[in-house]
Design a protein around this motif. Structure first.
Motif, short mmCIF file in Angstrom:
data_model
loop_
_atom_site.label_atom_id
_atom_site.label_comp_id
_atom_site.label_asym_id
_atom_site.label_seq_id
_atom_site.Cartn_x
_atom_site.Cartn_y
_atom_site.Cartn_z
N ARG A 119 0.71 1.03 -9.74
CA ARG A 119 1.49 -0.18 -9.94
C ARG A 119 1.53 -0.97 -8.65
O ARG A 119 1.52 -0.41 -7.56
CB ARG A 119 2.92 0.16 -10.39
N ARG A 120 1.60 -2.28 -8.77
CA ARG A 120 1.70 -3.12 -7.58
C ARG A 120 3.16 -3.34 -7.25
O ARG A 120 3.97 -3.70 -8.10
CB ARG A 120 1.01 -4.46 -7.79
N GLY A 121 3.51 -3.11 -6.01
CA GLY A 121 4.88 -3.33 -5.58
C GLY A 121 5.10 -4.77 -5.17
O GLY A 121 4.26 -5.38 -4.52
N LEU A 122 6.24 -5.31 -5.57
CA LEU A 122 6.64 -6.66 -5.18
C LEU A 122 8.04 -6.56 -4.58
O LEU A 122 9.01 -6.32 -5.30
CB LEU A 122 6.64 -7.61 -6.39
N LEU A 123 8.12 -6.72 -3.28
CA LEU A 123 9.40 -6.67 -2.58
C LEU A 123 9.91 -8.08 -2.35
O LEU A 123 9.20 -8.94 -1.82
CB LEU A 123 9.26 -5.95 -1.24
N LEU A 124 11.18 -8.32 -2.73
CA LEU A 124 11.85 -9.60 -2.51
C LEU A 124 13.04 -9.33 -1.61
O LEU A 124 13.99 -8.66 -2.00
CB LEU A 124 12.30 -10.18 -3.86
N ILE A 125 13.01 -9.85 -0.40
CA ILE A 125 14.00 -9.45 0.60
C ILE A 125 14.33 -10.61 1.51
O ILE A 125 13.47 -11.45 1.81
CB ILE A 125 13.46 -8.24 1.41
N GLY A 126 15.59 -10.67 1.95
CA GLY A 126 16.02 -11.71 2.86
C GLY A 126 15.79 -11.32 4.32
O GLY A 126 15.59 -10.15 4.64
N ASP A 127 15.85 -12.31 5.19
CA ASP A 127 15.57 -12.05 6.60
C ASP A 127 16.62 -11.14 7.24
O ASP A 127 16.27 -10.25 8.03
CB ASP A 127 15.45 -13.36 7.38
N GLY A 128 17.88 -11.31 6.88
CA GLY A 128 18.91 -10.45 7.46
C GLY A 128 18.76 -9.00 7.04
O GLY A 128 18.84 -8.08 7.85
N SER A 129 18.49 -8.78 5.76
CA SER A 129 18.29 -7.42 5.26
C SER A 129 17.04 -6.79 5.87
O SER A 129 17.03 -5.60 6.21
CB SER A 129 18.17 -7.44 3.75
N ALA A 130 15.97 -7.57 5.98
CA ALA A 130 14.71 -7.03 6.49
C ALA A 130 14.85 -6.53 7.92
O ALA A 130 14.20 -5.55 8.31
CB ALA A 130 13.62 -8.09 6.40
N GLN A 131 15.71 -7.17 8.70
CA GLN A 131 15.85 -6.74 10.09
C GLN A 131 16.44 -5.33 10.20
O GLN A 131 16.37 -4.71 11.26
CB GLN A 131 16.69 -7.75 10.87
N MET A 132 17.01 -4.82 9.12
CA MET A 132 17.58 -3.48 9.15
C MET A 132 16.51 -2.38 9.12
O MET A 132 16.64 -1.37 9.79
CB MET A 132 18.52 -3.28 7.94
N THR A 133 15.47 -2.58 8.31
CA THR A 133 14.51 -1.49 8.06
C THR A 133 13.06 -1.96 8.09
O THR A 133 12.18 -1.30 7.54
CB THR A 133 14.80 -0.85 6.69
N ILE A 134 12.78 -3.07 8.75
CA ILE A 134 11.44 -3.66 8.72
C ILE A 134 10.39 -2.74 9.32
O ILE A 134 9.19 -2.85 9.02
CB ILE A 134 11.45 -5.02 9.46
N GLN A 135 10.81 -1.77 10.16
CA GLN A 135 9.83 -0.89 10.80
C GLN A 135 9.02 -0.08 9.79
O GLN A 135 7.93 0.41 10.11
CB GLN A 135 10.52 0.05 11.79
N PRO A 182 4.18 -8.28 10.92
CA PRO A 182 3.32 -7.22 10.38
C PRO A 182 2.37 -6.63 11.42
O PRO A 182 2.27 -5.40 11.55
CB PRO A 182 2.57 -7.91 9.24
N ALA A 183 1.68 -7.47 12.18
CA ALA A 183 0.75 -6.96 13.19
C ALA A 183 1.48 -6.18 14.27
O ALA A 183 1.01 -5.15 14.74
CB ALA A 183 -0.03 -8.12 13.82
N ALA A 184 2.67 -6.66 14.66
CA ALA A 184 3.44 -5.97 15.69
C ALA A 184 3.87 -4.58 15.25
O ALA A 184 4.05 -3.68 16.08
CB ALA A 184 4.67 -6.80 16.07
N LEU A 185 4.00 -4.38 13.95
CA LEU A 185 4.47 -3.10 13.42
C LEU A 185 3.35 -2.26 12.83
O LEU A 185 3.59 -1.34 12.06
CB LEU A 185 5.55 -3.35 12.36
#
Length: 246
Positions: A119-135, A182-185
């Motif tokens: 299945r293809r994953g589609l993540l919909l996320i805000g900038d504040g939330s992403a900063q929590m677990t973007i790694q 993305p490249a940084a991580l």
């Protein structure tokens, strides 16, 4: 029931069966569902070159979603925007509005993709939330997963702005260069796109649809105070309670 599980049963079907069982056991007239509410009027078409709005964004994402897509919507404007949309049969929707812990969905994307790579994953996320677990982008890439990630850059905690403190400093976040993240991580081959208008979003989604061999990262821009209608109504009620008006 008695240790048995019944998967993939639509809620409407389950309610019909339960209604029939209760009617036969206890008698009385069969329950008749109320008439369906009239469909809301369609919104006016968006200006292709105008600012991208929350209303247009989530309708476009629902239209783009395929039957083999697992949609993971972050507890923010993404959840409130997508939970009112109609998805195709076969699509899956993951969210966790009960606890409302932001940052949950990016690692949830990782888990869902590892559980079923077909299945293809589609993540919909805000900038504040992403900063929590973007790694976890790095882990997703290391596992060879190729989801589509739509990051809503609206300059901070928009849900909190809608409820309390629209210009309070505690609802601001550090501005990141999301195109470089993305490249940084550890995802140097990610296809990184951006969209700030309906036309740009349509072009990005067309590209994402035909790019299945690598991660697609789309940064979309919406207004700081722009929220889905459901969230707007909820925020009004919460504000009223907070102010002692309800």
């Amino acid at each position: 029931m008695d240790g048995k599980g019944f998967d993939e049963v639509p809620l409407a079907t389950a309610l019909d069966v339960l209604t029939d069982l209760v009617t036969r056991r206890f008698g009385g007239p069969a329950w008749t569902p109320p008439p369906a509410p009239a469909a809301p009027a369609s919104p006016p078409p968006a200006d292709p070159a105008g600012p991208l709005t929350q209303q247009h964004l989530w309708a476009a994402m629902a239209t783009w979603t395929g039957q083999d897509t697992t949609v993971i919507a972050e507890q923010g404007t993404a959840f409130f925007g997508m939970c009112t949309q109609t998805l195709p049969a076969g699509a899956k929707f993951i969210a966790q509005p009960l606890w409302g812990s932001i940052g949950y969905t990016l690692p949830a994307l990782l888990g869902a993709q590892l559980a079923d790579r077909s299945r293809r994953g589609l993540l919909l996320i805000g900038d504040g939330s992403a900063q929590m677990t973007i790694q976890e982008l790095g882990t997703i890439a290391r596992q060879g997963l190729t989801p589509v990630i739509v990051l809503v850059n609206n300059d901070g905690y928009t849900v909190e702005r809608a409820i309390h403190g629209p210009r309070a400093a505690y609802n601001d976040i550090a501005a990141w260069n999301w195109q470089a993240v993305p490249a940084a991580l550890g995802v140097p081959d990610a296809l990184v796109l951006g969209a700030a208008t309906p036309a740009e979003l349509a072009a990005a989604l067309r590209t994402a649809g035909r790019t299945t061999d690598r991660m697609v990262f789309i940064e979309v821009r919406t207004g700081m105070d722009d929220v889905p209608e459901l969230l707007h109504r909820l925020a009004q009620n919460v504000r009223a309670r907070n102010e002692g008006e309800a």
